[in-house]
Design a protein around this motif. Structure first.
Motif, PDB file in Angstrom:
ATOM      1  N   GLU A 385       0.650  -1.180   0.080  1.00 19.79           N
ATOM      2  CA  GLU A 385       0.174   0.571   0.177  1.00 19.79           C
ATOM      3  C   GLU A 385       0.565   1.168   0.096  1.00 19.79           C
ATOM      4  O   GLU A 385       2.418   1.290   0.135  1.00 19.79           O
ATOM      5  CB  GLU A 385      -0.719  -0.240   1.026  1.00 19.79           C
ATOM      6  CG  GLU A 385      -1.767  -1.400   1.357  1.00 19.79           C
ATOM      7  CD  GLU A 385      -2.895  -0.787   2.326  1.00 19.79           C
ATOM      8  OE1 GLU A 385      -2.694  -0.314   3.557  1.00 19.79           O
ATOM      9  OE2 GLU A 385      -3.607  -1.812   2.993  1.00 19.79           O
ATOM     10  N   LEU A 386       0.494   2.861  -0.483  1.00 18.58           N
ATOM     11  CA  LEU A 386       0.441   3.601   0.111  1.00 18.58           C
ATOM     12  C   LEU A 386       1.592   3.554   1.374  1.00 18.58           C
ATOM     13  O   LEU A 386       0.344   3.466   2.146  1.00 18.58           O
ATOM     14  CB  LEU A 386       0.566   4.776  -0.461  1.00 18.58           C
ATOM     15  CG  LEU A 386      -0.161   4.922  -1.540  1.00 18.58           C
ATOM     16  CD1 LEU A 386      -1.552   6.459  -1.688  1.00 18.58           C
ATOM     17  CD2 LEU A 386       1.106   5.716  -2.630  1.00 18.58           C
ATOM     18  N   VAL A 387       2.582   4.222   1.509  1.00 18.70           N
ATOM     19  CA  VAL A 387       2.917   4.854   2.915  1.00 18.70           C
ATOM     20  C   VAL A 387       2.941   5.587   3.525  1.00 18.70           C
ATOM     21  O   VAL A 387       2.112   7.178   2.752  1.00 18.70           O
ATOM     22  CB  VAL A 387       4.838   5.020   2.146  1.00 18.70           C
ATOM     23  CG1 VAL A 387       5.646   5.551   4.318  1.00 18.70           C
ATOM     24  CG2 VAL A 387       5.554   3.662   2.488  1.00 18.70           C
ATOM     25  N   ARG A 388       2.045   5.363   4.462  1.00 15.16           N
ATOM     26  CA  ARG A 388       1.632   7.035   5.241  1.00 15.16           C
ATOM     27  C   ARG A 388       1.956   7.387   6.267  1.00 15.16           C
ATOM     28  O   ARG A 388       2.974   7.001   6.593  1.00 15.16           O
ATOM     29  CB  ARG A 388      -0.111   6.101   5.690  1.00 15.16           C
ATOM     30  CG  ARG A 388      -1.089   5.943   4.206  1.00 15.16           C
ATOM     31  CD  ARG A 388      -2.604   5.731   5.709  1.00 15.16           C
ATOM     32  NE  ARG A 388      -2.325   4.842   6.212  1.00 15.16           N
ATOM     33  CZ  ARG A 388      -2.370   3.428   6.360  1.00 15.16           C
ATOM     34  NH1 ARG A 388      -2.737   2.561   5.379  1.00 15.16           N
ATOM     35  NH2 ARG A 388      -2.283   3.250   8.111  1.00 15.16           N
ATOM     36  N   GLY A 389       1.815   8.304   7.225  1.00 14.81           N
ATOM     37  CA  GLY A 389       2.859   8.997   7.965  1.00 14.81           C
ATOM     38  C   GLY A 389       3.057   7.989   9.274  1.00 14.81           C
ATOM     39  O   GLY A 389       3.622   7.758   9.763  1.00 14.81           O
TER      40      GLY A 389
END
Length: 461
Positions: A385-389
């Motif tokens: 998945e997208l890397v989130r904070g």
């Protein structure tokens, strides 16, 4: 002599002077595309431009017509006419050109902002960094675009001073001259050493040795090898790390930690180009290139007589100091892209804008090693998945490096006031009186807020 810009001047016989050497000038760096972190970064010189128009395009493209530059980025979150950057009364100003998702400067949405040195600009899901006075060669190209895999690993940079050092290093790489790589821990000294080995064309192995990790009583047997029966437990002949690098490169990491008793033996190996195994009676000739590295001040150690001056002279044929990540902020996008290539699968979707902002704002006091560890952690948590904070370490999310004191936490009301003051300071170029008029407050009240929130009006001018 130098002029007001810090540029060196040289004089010809006809009396005319020519500029040589770097000159501080404004620069814009397209640092990172969130959805395409491996696309690389671009450095634009601004001194000869009257403006830059930035917007969405089918592909990344930079076109200059006269003194006008148009930058297109394939970012679906960016508007076709998103923002414009142009000079105004000696400063550079960003103006949002009616974009759909807005323009953000240093974390604040704005219609117009005076850019300061290091300003982080978010247009859609693409991040730019503005540098007010980057020393740059007069004959440097107006635009430099690099991708993470440009040349050997570790040798891509948009920082002019580091680029100059790397050019000299590449000239030296194919020679037999020993090299000493200096710099803080975690800056990538071994990466540079491996690049030197690759460029040298030597067919033998690259053999890294951490001098600080070798037990003092085993240093010589590990480095120089030993003969069977040389000591209790020596059941067979052992060639040692130096001979393992025959025909290649011996990388002596943390050379400053080498015990004094072993420094003399290493000096003899370098002088005679032969190694005597422990318990041996005949020296073995070797052909190797030596590259040493340290985070310690070897000059001071030589002066204090804790490091042999003759060994230092042998190792320091060519010296290079690797800059910290803080000194290479223009390269942050390149570093993130290179590590993303190494850590994440090829089809990984990249970063969301919050995570990218955190990565580019954090100071990285532990350098590339800390950045690599942060991305390795994010890869495990984000998977495909997208890397989130929230996939990033606490230190990166809070902006508080390990060991730093805890920041004062503002309540919601104070945070809103601080944001208003920061926005007004940016819009009015740090003019406190203008900020007071804009917020309809007494000037003394603005000054009290500036002191309370630890703000510097000068940084907005």
């Amino acid at each position: 002599m130098g002029d007001a810009q810090g540029t060196t001047l040289s004089f010809h016989e006809d009396g005319k002077n020519l500029r040589v050497g770097p000159r501080p000038e404004p620069v814009l760096v397209l640092a990172l595309e969130c959805g395409r972190p491996r696309a690389g970064s671009i450095r634009y010189r601004l001194s000869e431009l009257s403006g830059i128009a930035i917007g969405r395009g089918i592909e990344r493209k930079s076109e200059q017509a006269g003194t006008e530059l148009t930058v297109r980025v394939p970012d679906k979150w960016m508007s076709s006419r998103h923002a414009r950057i142009e000079p105004s009364f000696g400063r550079w100003v960003l103006t949002d050109t009616e974009s759909k998702n807005g323009s953000i400067v240093d974390g604040h949405t704005t219609k117009r902002a005076v850019l300061t040195d290091g300003s982080l600009i978010e247009l859609g899901h693409t991040l730019f960094i503005f540098f007010e006075r980057m020393p740059i060669e007069v004959d440097a190209p107006p635009m430099v675009e690099l991708v993470p895999d440009t040349g050997p690993a570790g040798l891509a940079t948009l920082v002019p001073s580091w680029h100059g050092e790397l050019q000299r290093l590449q000239q030296i790489a194919s020679s037999e001259i020993p090299m000493l790589i200096e710099g803080e821990s975690g800056t990538g000294k071994e990466v540079i050493a491996r690049a030197i080995h690759t460029l040298s064309g030597r067919q033998g192995a690259f053999v890294p040795v951490n001098c600080g990790a070798l037990p003092e009583n085993l240093v010589e047997s590990e480095l120089f090898g030993y003969k069977k029966g040389a000591f209790s437990g020596a059941q067979t002949d052992h060639p040692g790390l130096v001979r393992a690098a025959d025909g290649g490169t011996l990388f002596l990491d943390e050379i400053g930690d080498l015990p004094p008793s072993s420094q003399a033996s290493l000096l003899r190996v370098l002088q005679e180009r032969e190694v005597m195994p422990v318990g041996g009676t005949r020296a073995v000739p070797i052909d190797l290139r030596v590259v040493a590295a340290t985070h310690r001040a070897l000059d001071d150690m030589v002066a204090a007589q804790s490091f042999r001056h003759d060994l230092f002279a042998r190792l320091a044929g060519f010296r290079v100091t690797v800059p910290t990540v803080a000194e290479r902020r223009a390269d942050l996008g390149l570093l993130i892209g290179a590590l993303h290539t190494r850590v994440f699968p090829a089809d990984h979707p990249g970063f969301d804008i919050d995570a990218a902002r955190l990565l580019l704002r954090y100071p990285w006091p532990l350098n590339v090693r800390e950045l690599e560890q942060a991305l390795a952690t994010a890869q495990v948590l984000a998977s495909n998945e997208l890397v989130r904070g929230d996939h990033l370490p606490d230190s990166v999310r809070t902006g508080r490096p390990p060991g730093a004191p805890r920041p004062v936490i503002l309540n919601e009301t104070d945070q809103k006031v601080r944001d208003q003051v920061v926005t007004a300071l940016r819009e009015h170029g740090g003019n406190v009186s203008a900020v007071a008029r804009a917020l309809d407050k007494d000037r003394k009240q603005i000054q009290r807020w500036i002191k309370r929130f630890n703000l510097d009006p000068g940084s907005y001018r």
